[in-house]
Design a protein around this motif. Structure first.
Motif, PDB file in Angstrom:
ATOM      1  N   LEU A 124       0.934  -1.264  -0.084  1.00 25.13           N
ATOM      2  CA  LEU A 124       0.131  -0.123   0.179  1.00 25.13           C
ATOM      3  C   LEU A 124       0.922   1.228   0.108  1.00 25.13           C
ATOM      4  O   LEU A 124       1.862   1.607   0.774  1.00 25.13           O
ATOM      5  CB  LEU A 124      -0.812   0.087   1.175  1.00 25.13           C
ATOM      6  N   ILE A 125       0.573   2.241  -0.927  1.00 23.84           N
ATOM      7  CA  ILE A 125       1.447   3.277  -0.959  1.00 23.84           C
ATOM      8  C   ILE A 125       0.374   4.702  -0.943  1.00 23.84           C
ATOM      9  O   ILE A 125      -0.294   4.710  -1.694  1.00 23.84           O
ATOM     10  CB  ILE A 125       2.232   3.456  -2.380  1.00 23.84           C
ATOM     11  N   MET A 126       0.481   5.217   0.223  1.00 21.98           N
ATOM     12  CA  MET A 126      -0.541   6.138   0.590  1.00 21.98           C
ATOM     13  C   MET A 126       0.416   7.255   0.679  1.00 21.98           C
ATOM     14  O   MET A 126       1.299   7.671   1.028  1.00 21.98           O
ATOM     15  CB  MET A 126      -1.226   6.171   2.033  1.00 21.98           C
ATOM     16  N   ALA A 127       0.324   8.434  -0.297  1.00 17.20           N
ATOM     17  CA  ALA A 127       1.177   9.624  -0.388  1.00 17.20           C
ATOM     18  C   ALA A 127       0.518  11.037  -0.919  1.00 17.20           C
ATOM     19  O   ALA A 127      -0.956  10.718  -1.257  1.00 17.20           O
ATOM     20  CB  ALA A 127       2.251   9.339  -1.512  1.00 17.20           C
ATOM     21  N   GLY A 128       0.746  12.119  -0.306  1.00 20.16           N
ATOM     22  CA  GLY A 128       0.081  13.253  -0.536  1.00 20.16           C
ATOM     23  C   GLY A 128       0.461  14.273   0.238  1.00 20.16           C
ATOM     24  O   GLY A 128       1.306  14.045   1.332  1.00 20.16           O
ATOM     25  N   PRO A 129      -0.316  15.485   0.290  1.00 22.01           N
ATOM     26  CA  PRO A 129       0.215  16.420   1.227  1.00 22.01           C
ATOM     27  C   PRO A 129      -0.337  16.391   2.757  1.00 22.01           C
ATOM     28  O   PRO A 129      -1.353  15.675   2.878  1.00 22.01           O
ATOM     29  CB  PRO A 129      -0.496  17.756   0.902  1.00 22.01           C
ATOM     30  N   CYS A 130       0.119  16.867   3.717  1.00 26.88           N
ATOM     31  CA  CYS A 130      -0.187  16.939   5.017  1.00 26.88           C
ATOM     32  C   CYS A 130      -1.506  17.527   4.902  1.00 26.88           C
ATOM     33  O   CYS A 130      -2.607  16.627   5.347  1.00 26.88           O
ATOM     34  CB  CYS A 130       0.763  17.706   5.706  1.00 26.88           C
ATOM     35  N   PRO A 141       6.919   7.529   7.807  1.00 24.65           N
ATOM     36  CA  PRO A 141       8.261   7.971   8.241  1.00 24.65           C
ATOM     37  C   PRO A 141       8.024   9.421   8.388  1.00 24.65           C
ATOM     38  O   PRO A 141       9.121  10.057   9.127  1.00 24.65           O
ATOM     39  CB  PRO A 141       8.911   7.454   6.970  1.00 24.65           C
ATOM     40  N   SER A 142       7.004  10.265   7.801  1.00 24.74           N
ATOM     41  CA  SER A 142       7.154  11.538   7.682  1.00 24.74           C
ATOM     42  C   SER A 142       6.904  12.099   9.018  1.00 24.74           C
ATOM     43  O   SER A 142       7.762  13.359   9.273  1.00 24.74           O
ATOM     44  CB  SER A 142       5.869  12.077   6.817  1.00 24.74           C
ATOM     45  N   HIS A 143       5.806  11.835   9.901  1.00 23.24           N
ATOM     46  CA  HIS A 143       5.523  12.688  11.175  1.00 23.24           C
ATOM     47  C   HIS A 143       6.992  12.071  12.147  1.00 23.24           C
ATOM     48  O   HIS A 143       7.039  12.891  13.062  1.00 23.24           O
ATOM     49  CB  HIS A 143       4.393  12.330  11.678  1.00 23.24           C
ATOM     50  N   ALA A 144       7.332  10.843  12.002  1.00 32.80           N
ATOM     51  CA  ALA A 144       8.529  10.504  12.905  1.00 32.80           C
ATOM     52  C   ALA A 144       9.702  11.548  12.492  1.00 32.80           C
ATOM     53  O   ALA A 144      10.302  11.874  13.338  1.00 32.80           O
ATOM     54  CB  ALA A 144       8.794   9.034  12.580  1.00 32.80           C
ATOM     55  N   ALA A 145      10.176  11.189  11.669  1.00 33.03           N
ATOM     56  CA  ALA A 145      11.380  12.300  10.949  1.00 33.03           C
ATOM     57  C   ALA A 145      11.017  13.721  11.266  1.00 33.03           C
ATOM     58  O   ALA A 145      11.921  14.194  11.811  1.00 33.03           O
ATOM     59  CB  ALA A 145      11.704  12.078   9.467  1.00 33.03           C
ATOM     60  N   ILE A 168       3.144   8.607   3.421  1.00 34.08           N
ATOM     61  CA  ILE A 168       4.402   9.727   3.071  1.00 34.08           C
ATOM     62  C   ILE A 168       3.624  10.948   2.537  1.00 34.08           C
ATOM     63  O   ILE A 168       3.084  11.081   1.790  1.00 34.08           O
ATOM     64  CB  ILE A 168       5.307   9.181   2.065  1.00 34.08           C
ATOM     65  N   GLU A 169       4.337  12.156   3.466  1.00 33.66           N
ATOM     66  CA  GLU A 169       3.768  13.410   2.740  1.00 33.66           C
ATOM     67  C   GLU A 169       4.702  14.047   2.051  1.00 33.66           C
ATOM     68  O   GLU A 169       5.984  13.921   1.922  1.00 33.66           O
ATOM     69  CB  GLU A 169       3.978  14.255   3.925  1.00 33.66           C
ATOM     70  N   VAL A 170       3.934  14.538   1.080  1.00 37.96           N
ATOM     71  CA  VAL A 170       4.633  15.028  -0.562  1.00 37.96           C
ATOM     72  C   VAL A 170       4.257  16.449  -0.733  1.00 37.96           C
ATOM     73  O   VAL A 170       3.032  16.834  -0.423  1.00 37.96           O
ATOM     74  CB  VAL A 170       4.304  14.189  -1.515  1.00 37.96           C
ATOM     75  N   LYS A 171       5.055  17.335  -1.309  1.00 36.18           N
ATOM     76  CA  LYS A 171       4.488  18.646  -2.031  1.00 36.18           C
ATOM     77  C   LYS A 171       4.722  18.480  -3.442  1.00 36.18           C
ATOM     78  O   LYS A 171       5.495  17.690  -3.873  1.00 36.18           O
ATOM     79  CB  LYS A 171       5.633  19.782  -1.037  1.00 36.18           C
ATOM     80  N   PRO A 172       3.934  19.484  -4.096  1.00 34.41           N
ATOM     81  CA  PRO A 172       4.140  19.538  -5.515  1.00 34.41           C
ATOM     82  C   PRO A 172       5.275  19.932  -6.124  1.00 34.41           C
ATOM     83  O   PRO A 172       5.655  19.272  -7.191  1.00 34.41           O
ATOM     84  CB  PRO A 172       2.801  20.491  -5.839  1.00 34.41           C
ATOM     85  N   THR A 173       5.925  20.749  -5.707  1.00 39.08           N
ATOM     86  CA  THR A 173       7.336  21.107  -6.250  1.00 39.08           C
ATOM     87  C   THR A 173       8.391  21.581  -5.111  1.00 39.08           C
ATOM     88  O   THR A 173       7.837  21.782  -3.786  1.00 39.08           O
ATOM     89  CB  THR A 173       7.207  22.417  -7.180  1.00 39.08           C
ATOM     90  N   GLU A 174       9.387  21.561  -5.323  1.00 40.83           N
ATOM     91  CA  GLU A 174      10.537  21.752  -4.466  1.00 40.83           C
ATOM     92  C   GLU A 174      10.585  23.153  -3.779  1.00 40.83           C
ATOM     93  O   GLU A 174      10.497  23.224  -2.608  1.00 40.83           O
ATOM     94  CB  GLU A 174      11.947  21.900  -5.059  1.00 40.83           C
ATOM     95  N   ASP A 175       9.947  24.124  -4.541  1.00 37.87           N
ATOM     96  CA  ASP A 175       9.697  25.429  -3.766  1.00 37.87           C
ATOM     97  C   ASP A 175       8.396  25.793  -3.133  1.00 37.87           C
ATOM     98  O   ASP A 175       8.132  27.041  -2.520  1.00 37.87           O
ATOM     99  CB  ASP A 175      10.277  26.562  -4.822  1.00 37.87           C
ATOM    100  N   TYR A 176       7.668  24.939  -3.310  1.00 39.69           N
ATOM    101  CA  TYR A 176       6.355  24.952  -2.508  1.00 39.69           C
ATOM    102  C   TYR A 176       6.526  25.072  -1.151  1.00 39.69           C
ATOM    103  O   TYR A 176       7.264  24.105  -0.527  1.00 39.69           O
ATOM    104  CB  TYR A 176       5.129  23.852  -3.232  1.00 39.69           C
ATOM    105  N   ALA A 177       5.932  25.856  -0.262  1.00 43.11           N
ATOM    106  CA  ALA A 177       5.909  25.966   0.997  1.00 43.11           C
ATOM    107  C   ALA A 177       4.624  25.474   1.635  1.00 43.11           C
ATOM    108  O   ALA A 177       3.638  26.375   1.857  1.00 43.11           O
ATOM    109  CB  ALA A 177       6.347  27.368   1.415  1.00 43.11           C
ATOM    110  N   PRO A 178       4.227  24.354   2.218  1.00 39.49           N
ATOM    111  CA  PRO A 178       3.269  24.027   2.622  1.00 39.49           C
ATOM    112  C   PRO A 178       2.950  24.660   4.055  1.00 39.49           C
ATOM    113  O   PRO A 178       3.904  24.904   4.818  1.00 39.49           O
ATOM    114  CB  PRO A 178       3.413  22.469   3.137  1.00 39.49           C
ATOM    115  N   LYS A 179       1.577  24.674   4.174  1.00 43.28           N
ATOM    116  CA  LYS A 179       1.214  25.651   5.469  1.00 43.28           C
ATOM    117  C   LYS A 179       1.237  24.629   6.804  1.00 43.28           C
ATOM    118  O   LYS A 179       1.086  25.193   7.988  1.00 43.28           O
ATOM    119  CB  LYS A 179      -0.401  25.916   5.437  1.00 43.28           C
TER     120      LYS A 179
END
Ligand code: PEP
Ligand code: MN
Length: 253
Positions: free
Chosen positions: A6-12, A188-192, A215-226
């Motif tokens: 199972l691969i769950m990925a996307g923004p926080c 791994p995202s919330h642990a790290a 896993i938490e992912v952002k659309p591009t390198e320079d995107y700043a998640p809230k």
């Protein structure tokens, strides 16, 4: 076989239509099975972004229709439940902060839903407490699958080099415990709490026996998640992590 992985990925958090659709298309291309994203966010400070609420669920539903990905999103209060039905959420996440919110667990269970519930480990929860939370859902009538997510716990090291300590031993224990019949997902995202450790913690979790990753992912390198900005990885990082994780998974199954 990696088909069960199972691969769950996307923004926080779902922050805009563009953000969630872009991430959804990207993770789908990399083989994700589920799109994650919070519409109702449990934030430490009331001054932080609390999520888009119904609007967020609407964008997740649009992303689901566009990509075929299943949707994982957090339920914080039963007031939100009807919206989860309306927007066809597939996996109801119970967050760490609510793992022992027994009234929420009971009321959710009493809906008798066939949706999957992904229950995340409380930040100081023991094995007995995890089993108790699962038992609440079962005893009060939940019909769908229950999955458990190890997302790190609070130990003496917290904050020194990680955000929470990923309890790899717990994943190994649960997978060796023949009485524990639930799929285990590693977060791994919330642990790290930092993007450069996400790959190593993912591999460690998969090698310990996890059935999937979130896993938490952002659309591009320079995107700043809230929300949870420091741990968000790019789609190209995710690509490499998934390739190696699938190989580890294949080797073990
Ligand atoms: C999340 O998945 O974004 C989240 C808030 O998770 P947790 O409940 O594990 O902190
Ligand atoms: Mn998050």
């Amino acid at each position: 076989m990696d088909s069960d992985f199972l691969i769950m990925a996307g923004p926080c958090a779902v922050e805009s239509r563009e953000q969630v659709l872009e991430v959804a298309k990207g993770v789908k291309e990399l083989g994700a099975t589920h799109l994650r994203g919070g519409a109702f966010k449990p934030r430490t400070s009331p001054n932080s972004f609390q999520g888009l609420g119904e609007e967020g669920l609407k964008y997740l539903n649009e992303a689901k229709k566009l990509t075929g990905l299943k949707i994982v999103t957090e339920l914080m209060d039963m007031d939100q439940y009807d919206l989860f039905e309306k927007y066809d959420v597939d996996v109801i996440q119970i967050g760490s902060r609510n793992m022992q919110n027994f009234e929420l667990l009971k009321k959710l269970a009493m809906k008798g839903s066939e949706k999957v519930v992904l229950i995340k480990r409380g930040i100081s929860a023991t094995k007995k407490e995890v089993l108790g939370a699962i038992e609440y859902l079962e005893k009060y009538g939940h019909k769908g699958e229950i999955m458990f997510c190890e997302r790190g716990i609070r130990t003496f090291a917290n904050g020194e080099y990680d955000r929470f300590t990923l309890d790899i031993g717990f994943i190994a224990d649960l997978k060796k415990d023949s009485s524990f019949k639930y799929r285990v997902i590693v977060d791994p995202s919330h642990a790290a709490g930092r993007k450069d450790m996400v790959s190593d913690l993912t591999y460690a979790g998969v090698v310990a026996g996890a059935d999937g990753v979130i896993i938490e992912v952002k659309p591009t390198e320079d995107y700043a998640p809230k929300c949870d900005a420091d741990q968000a990885i790019t789609l190209s990082n995710l690509k490499e992590i998934l390739l190696r994780s699938k190989n580890f998974y294949k080797e073990l199954h």
